[in-house]
Scaffold this active site. Sequence first.
Site, PDB file in Angstrom:
ATOM      1  N   HIS A  98     -10.453  21.716   1.017  1.00 42.08           N
ATOM      2  CA  HIS A  98     -10.957  22.166  -0.279  1.00 42.08           C
ATOM      3  C   HIS A  98     -12.051  23.236  -0.193  1.00 42.08           C
ATOM      4  CE1 HIS A  98      -8.388  19.330  -2.119  1.00 42.08           C
ATOM      5  NE2 HIS A  98      -9.164  18.283  -2.144  1.00 42.08           N
ATOM      6  N   HIS A 124      -9.251  19.762  -9.744  1.00 48.12           N
ATOM      7  CA  HIS A 124      -9.149  18.431  -9.148  1.00 48.12           C
ATOM      8  C   HIS A 124      -9.501  17.327 -10.153  1.00 48.12           C
ATOM      9  CE1 HIS A 124      -8.930  15.518  -5.961  1.00 48.12           C
ATOM     10  NE2 HIS A 124      -8.910  16.429  -5.001  1.00 48.12           N
ATOM     11  N   GLU A 165      -2.614  17.859  -8.553  1.00 51.71           N
ATOM     12  CA  GLU A 165      -3.251  19.148  -8.270  1.00 51.71           C
ATOM     13  C   GLU A 165      -2.158  20.178  -8.020  1.00 51.71           C
ATOM     14  OE1 GLU A 165      -5.911  18.125  -4.834  1.00 51.71           O
ATOM     15  OE2 GLU A 165      -5.460  16.133  -5.566  1.00 51.71           O
TER      16      GLU A 165
HETATM   17  C1  GLA Z   1      -7.277  15.695  -2.211  1.00 49.18           C
HETATM   18  C2  GLA Z   1      -6.900  15.260  -0.864  1.00 49.18           C
HETATM   19  C3  GLA Z   1      -7.316  13.848  -0.639  1.00 49.18           C
HETATM   20  C4  GLA Z   1      -8.808  13.707  -0.874  1.00 49.18           C
HETATM   21  C5  GLA Z   1      -9.152  14.205  -2.248  1.00 49.18           C
HETATM   22  C6  GLA Z   1     -10.628  14.220  -2.466  1.00 49.18           C
HETATM   23  O1  GLA Z   1      -6.494  15.140  -3.179  1.00 49.18           O
HETATM   24  O2  GLA Z   1      -5.536  15.415  -0.600  1.00 49.18           O
HETATM   25  O3  GLA Z   1      -6.988  13.447   0.645  1.00 49.18           O
HETATM   26  O4  GLA Z   1      -9.505  14.439   0.080  1.00 49.18           O
HETATM   27  O5  GLA Z   1      -8.663  15.493  -2.435  1.00 49.18           O
HETATM   28  O6  GLA Z   1     -11.221  13.008  -2.161  1.00 49.18           O
END
Ligand code: GLA
Length: 367
Positions: free
Chosen positions: A119, A193, A331
């Site tokens: 991210h 997110h 997402e």
């Molecule tokens: C995304 C990732 C997860 C986790 C979340 C945040 O969805 O794929 O593994 O890291 O973000 O907690």
Amino acid sequence: MTTLAPVGATPQPGSTTKKSFGKTPDGQPVDLYVLTNKNGAEASITNYGGALVTLKMPDRNGKLADIVLGYDNADGYVADKSYFGALVGRYGNRIGHAQFVLDGKTYTLAKNNGDNSLHGGVKGFNKGLWAAKTLSAKDGQSLELSYRSKDGEEGFPGNLKVTVIYTLTDANALKIEYTATTDKKTVVNLTNHAYFNLAGQGSGDILGHLLMIDADQFTPVDAGLIPTGELRDVTGTPFDFHKPTAIGARIDQDDEQLKLGGGYDHNFVLRRGAYAEESPAARVVEPTSGRVMEVWTTEPGIQFYTGNFLDGKTIGKGGASYPKRNAFCLETQHFPDSPNQPKFPPVTLNHGERYHTVTTYKFSVEK
Ligand code: GLA
């Protein structure tokens, strides 16, 4: 025409109100923009990380509930490690071994998730202060957020100019439009997110929500949640969401991929191709409230994540706690680790090109 009501004013239908939301650790003021549509539905967004803080939508009796997880003030978002509602970039999801090669040059990123980059790195776009501007929209209320990511920030090449426009429409949809340009070849993968619970945030687990995803394949992962490169057929697996299926129906099955994710934490290959018009990607129904959410996108993939890392320790809005699987994320994105996967749709952006993606979450009710 959007009007900006004074700080502290009560939101009126069809208006945008700006409020103070606290301060960043270095003392800069953080704001909250409350967008209210003509039906009284509400989306509030902070310029800290561009996070969607509240989303209030009616149930089948017209009763509003806040259906996203979040925090009551900027401090919550400064401390956040879950990316609640945040704008994620420069690269949403994971990049394997926290490195990639562009035109023969290796770029090294911070390893903030095991051996991988997640991210956008240590200080991704979710930890930045965005410039905010209310826009007039003919069919609702819009907020434009802009962020400048410097050449070399978190290890990524190129000065990137990013603009995200959130629109809460009068038809109870939340549209998110992402635009970016660069002065040097780079990689970009932007997403939001939001953690949804269509029964209301803090109201329990999401295992009874019925989910449909318009995908014939998903991208299986290794132990670090990096795609192996395979596009696997969902048929006969717990990843088949062609028909509406309770999220919890198969989540604890003895399945290698579910075990690796601790539940669902996987990218689905949407049936549509990249860069066409927005098309339907997923549909979720919450049977007790009747709330329905459809996800439409121009993106080729969607990460379905069932809040497996939530542990109930974080205190959220109104003192709510968020135990494991109390929310789900959808997402929209390009596939994880695309910079290292030549067979995945490309994520490179060249100087002179315009990155542009659109995702819309449409809300309605079923009787
Ligand atoms: C995304 C990732 C997860 C986790 C979340 C945040 O969805 O794929 O593994 O890291 O973000 O907690």
